[in-house]
Design a protein around this motif. Structure first.
Motif, PDB file in Angstrom:
ATOM      1  N   VAL A  98       0.799  -1.118   0.028  1.00 53.69           N
ATOM      2  CA  VAL A  98       0.020   0.092  -0.062  1.00 53.69           C
ATOM      3  C   VAL A  98       0.989   1.151  -0.007  1.00 53.69           C
ATOM      4  CG1 VAL A  98      -1.853   1.327   1.350  1.00 53.69           C
ATOM      5  CG2 VAL A  98      -1.962  -1.152   1.143  1.00 53.69           C
ATOM      6  N   LEU A  99       2.032   1.172   0.652  1.00 53.13           N
ATOM      7  CA  LEU A  99       2.929   2.262   0.591  1.00 53.13           C
ATOM      8  C   LEU A  99       3.515   2.872  -0.715  1.00 53.13           C
ATOM      9  CD1 LEU A  99       4.809   4.172   2.628  1.00 53.13           C
ATOM     10  CD2 LEU A  99       6.527   2.193   2.522  1.00 53.13           C
ATOM     11  N   PHE A 100       3.403   1.913  -1.653  1.00 53.90           N
ATOM     12  CA  PHE A 100       4.020   2.226  -2.700  1.00 53.90           C
ATOM     13  C   PHE A 100       2.742   2.520  -3.975  1.00 53.90           C
ATOM     14  CE2 PHE A 100       7.199  -0.075  -1.192  1.00 53.90           C
ATOM     15  CZ  PHE A 100       8.474   0.814  -0.873  1.00 53.90           C
ATOM     16  N   ALA A 101       1.396   2.535  -3.444  1.00 55.33           N
ATOM     17  CA  ALA A 101       0.380   2.548  -4.551  1.00 55.33           C
ATOM     18  C   ALA A 101       0.498   4.122  -5.124  1.00 55.33           C
ATOM     19  CB  ALA A 101      -0.807   2.373  -3.664  1.00 55.33           C
ATOM     20  N   PRO A 102       0.267   4.197  -6.273  1.00 57.49           N
ATOM     21  CA  PRO A 102       0.476   5.521  -6.918  1.00 57.49           C
ATOM     22  C   PRO A 102      -0.955   6.212  -7.033  1.00 57.49           C
ATOM     23  CG  PRO A 102       0.685   4.004  -8.536  1.00 57.49           C
ATOM     24  CD  PRO A 102       0.601   3.299  -7.362  1.00 57.49           C
ATOM     25  N   ASN A 103      -1.951   5.588  -6.719  1.00 57.22           N
ATOM     26  CA  ASN A 103      -3.330   6.061  -7.251  1.00 57.22           C
ATOM     27  C   ASN A 103      -4.452   5.200  -6.798  1.00 57.22           C
ATOM     28  OD1 ASN A 103      -3.501   4.178  -9.355  1.00 57.22           O
ATOM     29  ND2 ASN A 103      -2.478   5.687 -10.683  1.00 57.22           N
ATOM     30  N   MET A 104      -5.376   5.680  -7.023  1.00 55.15           N
ATOM     31  CA  MET A 104      -6.772   4.836  -6.191  1.00 55.15           C
ATOM     32  C   MET A 104      -6.895   3.291  -6.904  1.00 55.15           C
ATOM     33  SD  MET A 104      -8.418   6.385  -3.995  1.00 55.15           S
ATOM     34  CE  MET A 104      -9.937   5.769  -3.806  1.00 55.15           C
ATOM     35  N   ALA A 105      -6.472   3.351  -8.365  1.00 54.82           N
ATOM     36  CA  ALA A 105      -6.775   2.017  -9.190  1.00 54.82           C
ATOM     37  C   ALA A 105      -5.700   1.154  -8.491  1.00 54.82           C
ATOM     38  CB  ALA A 105      -6.136   2.396 -10.542  1.00 54.82           C
ATOM     39  N   TRP A 106      -4.550   1.445  -7.850  1.00 49.62           N
ATOM     40  CA  TRP A 106      -3.601   0.462  -7.210  1.00 49.62           C
ATOM     41  C   TRP A 106      -4.196   0.254  -5.529  1.00 49.62           C
ATOM     42  CZ3 TRP A 106       0.181  -2.532  -9.243  1.00 49.62           C
ATOM     43  CH2 TRP A 106       0.466  -2.221 -10.465  1.00 49.62           C
ATOM     44  N   LEU A 107      -4.448   1.378  -4.975  1.00 46.11           N
ATOM     45  CA  LEU A 107      -5.000   1.341  -3.718  1.00 46.11           C
ATOM     46  C   LEU A 107      -6.032   0.283  -3.451  1.00 46.11           C
ATOM     47  CD1 LEU A 107      -4.406   2.584  -0.752  1.00 46.11           C
ATOM     48  CD2 LEU A 107      -5.947   4.346  -1.424  1.00 46.11           C
ATOM     49  N   LEU A 108      -7.086   0.644  -4.091  1.00 47.95           N
ATOM     50  CA  LEU A 108      -8.324  -0.171  -3.794  1.00 47.95           C
ATOM     51  C   LEU A 108      -8.148  -1.497  -3.826  1.00 47.95           C
ATOM     52  CD1 LEU A 108     -11.175   2.184  -5.678  1.00 47.95           C
ATOM     53  CD2 LEU A 108     -10.384   1.790  -3.132  1.00 47.95           C
ATOM     54  N   PRO A 109      -7.548  -2.319  -4.870  1.00 43.93           N
ATOM     55  CA  PRO A 109      -7.340  -3.642  -4.928  1.00 43.93           C
ATOM     56  C   PRO A 109      -6.376  -4.301  -3.585  1.00 43.93           C
ATOM     57  CG  PRO A 109      -7.011  -2.888  -6.974  1.00 43.93           C
ATOM     58  CD  PRO A 109      -7.244  -1.651  -5.983  1.00 43.93           C
ATOM     59  N   LEU A 110      -5.409  -3.324  -3.116  1.00 45.81           N
ATOM     60  CA  LEU A 110      -4.547  -3.679  -2.049  1.00 45.81           C
ATOM     61  C   LEU A 110      -5.357  -3.754  -0.780  1.00 45.81           C
ATOM     62  CD1 LEU A 110      -1.430  -2.050  -2.737  1.00 45.81           C
ATOM     63  CD2 LEU A 110      -1.450  -4.423  -2.888  1.00 45.81           C
TER      64      LEU A 110
END
Length: 429
Positions: A98-110
Motif C-alpha cells: 500500500v505504501l507504494f500505491a500511486p493512485n486509487m486504481a492500485w490502492l483499492l485492490p490492495l
C-alpha cells in the motif's frame, strides 16, 4: 475452556491472554496510523471527491460479505493462534505494498486483499479470547480489548498527525506495517502447547459416535452459526438493531475528510484531533462501565450509545467555516462515549450469549452483516454529500441516528424482554 494457571481473579495474571492482548494492541495502534494516513493521502493530497472516498470503506467491506461467514467457521475449526500469526504477517506485507500505491486504481485492490485477510483475523482473535479467559473474566477481557481499540484512536492519530505535519502519509503507513510485524513476532512467543488446540473444544461439542474423528464440513458449521442466531431472539434483535444504526452511521463515516476539507481546508490534522478525542471519550466510558455496580438493561445501553453518536454527528454538521479545534474536540469526545458504550455492550452480548465453540462463526456472521452495510451506505452517503453538501448530510443523519437511539431507550424492554434481557452488572473484577 483453556484458562490461565494462575488462581487469581485478575485477568492481568493470565500470561497467555496478556501476550495475545499486547499483540492485538500493537496491531490496533498500527491500524489507526494507517486509517488516518490513507484518508489524508486520498482526501487532501490526491483531492479525491466524496464518491472516491466512499470507495475506500467499500473496498474494505466487500471481502467481509464474500468471506465473513465462511472465515468465522474456518476460525472455529483451525488453530486460532497460528491463524492470527499468518494474518499479521500477510497484513504487514500488504501494508508495505500500500505504501507504494500511486493512485486509487492500485490502492483499492490492495485494500481489498488486506481486508480479506482481516476477515479471518477478527473471528480468530475473538474466539481465542473466549478460550483463554474464564467465564467471570469475559467482561473484563471485552473492556480491555475495547480500551486498546479506543486508546489507539488517541495515540495513533496524535502521533500520526505529528508525523503528517513534518513528513508524509507514507510514513504512517510504514509505521502500521512495522507494528503489524511486531504483533506477528509477539504471537510467536506464545507457545502452541500453552493455548492448546481449539479444535479439541469443537470436536467435543460435535462428537459423533460413529465417526468421532471425522472433521465437520465448513458448510455445516456455517449453517449452524446462522441457525443459532435466527433461533436466539437476543442475538437476532441485537444484530438487527446494530445493523440499523450502522446503516445510518456508515453514510457519513468516511466523509469526515469531505466535511473538514470544507470547514477547515488548511488543517489536515483536524481529523486526527477529532479521532483522538473520540478515543479519549470511549476509554473513559469503558473504564466507567467496568466499575459501575448497578445493572443496566441492553435497551438503555444500546439506545444511549446511538443517541450520543447521533448528537455528535449532527453537531459536526453545524460547524462553521474556519472552526477552531475546541468544538471538534467536544463533539469527538461525545461521539467516543457513545461508541465506547456500543462496543463493550455489543461485543459482550455476542461473547456472553454464544457457546464457546461457536464464537468464531457468530463474529464471522457479524462481519458479513456489517460488510453488507458497508457496500451500499458509504456510496449513497458519498452521493448525498456531493448533491447536498457535507454539512447538511451530517446534520440529517445525526438526527436519524439519535432517533434510532431514542427507539432503543423507549422500547428496550420490548426489544430485549426478560428473562432474555440479561442486565449486566458492570464492575471491576
Amino acid at each position: 475452556m483453556i484458562v490461565s494457571q494462575q488462581a487469581g481473579t485478575s485477568l492481568l495474571r493470565n500470561k497467555i491472554y496478556m501476550r495475545v492482548y499486547s499483540a492485538f494492541a500493537a496491531a490496533s495502534f498500527g491500524d489507526w496510523f494507517d486509517m488516518l494516513a490513507i484518508q489524508v493521502l486520498v482526501g487532501y493530497r490526491w483531492q479525491a471527491d466524496p464518491l472516491m472516498l466512499a470507495l475506500i470503506p467499500v473496498a474494505n467491506a466487500l471481502p467481509s460479505i464474500l468471506l465473513g461467514s465462511v472465515a468465522g467457521a474456518a476460525a472455529d475449526r483451525m488453530n486460532k493462534l497460528k491463524l492470527m500469526r499468518i494474518c499479521d504477517l500477510l497484513t504487514a506485507i500488504l501494508t508495505l505494498l500500500v505504501l507504494f500505491a500511486p493512485n486509487m486504481a492500485w490502492l483499492l485492490p490492495l485494500l481489498m486483499l488486506r481486508a480479506a485477510i482481516s476477515t479471518l483475523n477478527v473471528p480468530a482473535q475473538q474466539a481465542l479470547t473466549r478460550s483463554i479467559v474464564r467465564e467471570d473474566q469475559l467482561l473484563q477481557a471485552t473492556s480491555l480489548n475495547g480500551i486498546v481499540n479506543q486508546g489507539s484512536k488517541i495515540a495513533g492519530p496524535l502521533l500520526g498527525g505529528f508525523a503528517l505535519s513534518v513528513l508524509s502519509p507514507q510514513w504512517c503507513i510504514l509505521i502500521c506495517a512495522c507494528l503489524r510485524l511486531g504483533s506477528y513476532l509477539l504471537l510467536l512467543t506464545v507457545k502452541h502447547t500453552e493455548t492448546g488446540n481449539s479444535r479439541e473444544l469443537l470436536d467435543a461439542e460435535h462428537q459423533s459416535a460413529s465417526a468421532p474423528e471425522q472433521p465437520i464440513p465448513l458448510r455445516t458449521l456455517w449453517a449452524e452459526g446462522w441457525s443459532f442466531i435466527l433461533h436466539s431472539r437476543l442475538l437476532l434483535v441485537t444484530m438487527l438493531f446494530g445493523l440499523t444504526g450502522a446503516l445510518a452511521i456508515q453514510m457519513v463515516d468516511f466523509q469526515f475528510t469531505s466535511l473538514f476539507r470544507t470547514v477547515a481546508p488548511d488543517q489536515e490534522s483536524l481529523l486526527g484531533w477529532m479521532v483522538a478525542a473520540s478515543g479519549a471519550g470511549a476509554i473513559l466510558i469503558i473504564i466507567t462501565m467496568n466499575r459501575i455496580k448497578r445493572t443496566i438493561g441492553y435497551g438503555w445501553r444500546f439506545g444511549s450509545s446511538y443517541a450520543l453518536i447521533g448528537l455528535s454527528i449532527g453537531g459536526l454538521g453545524l460547524l462553521p467555516v474556519g472552526v477552531s479545534v475546541l468544538p471538534v474536540l467536544i463533539l469527538g469526545f461525545i461521539m467516543g462515549v457513545g461508541n465506547g458504550i456500543f462496543i463493550v455492550t455489543f461485543n459482550y452480548c455476542l461473547q456472553k450469549e454464544t457457546p464457546p465453540h461457536m464464537i468464531g462463526r457468530i463474529f464471522g456472521i457479524q462481519n458479513t452483516i456489517l460488510g453488507i452495510v458497508m457496500i451500499g451506505a458509504p456510496l449513497l452517503g458519498g452521493l448525498l454529500v456531493q448533491v447536498t453538501g457535507p454539512a447538511v448530510t451530517f446534520l440529517n443523519f445525526g438526527m436519524v441516528i439519535a432517533l434510532i437511539g431514542l427507539v432503543g431507550i423507549l422500547f428496550g424492554k420490548m426489544l430485549w424482554p426478560a428473562p432474555a434481557n440479561q442486565a449486566v452488572a458492570f464492575k471491576s473484577a
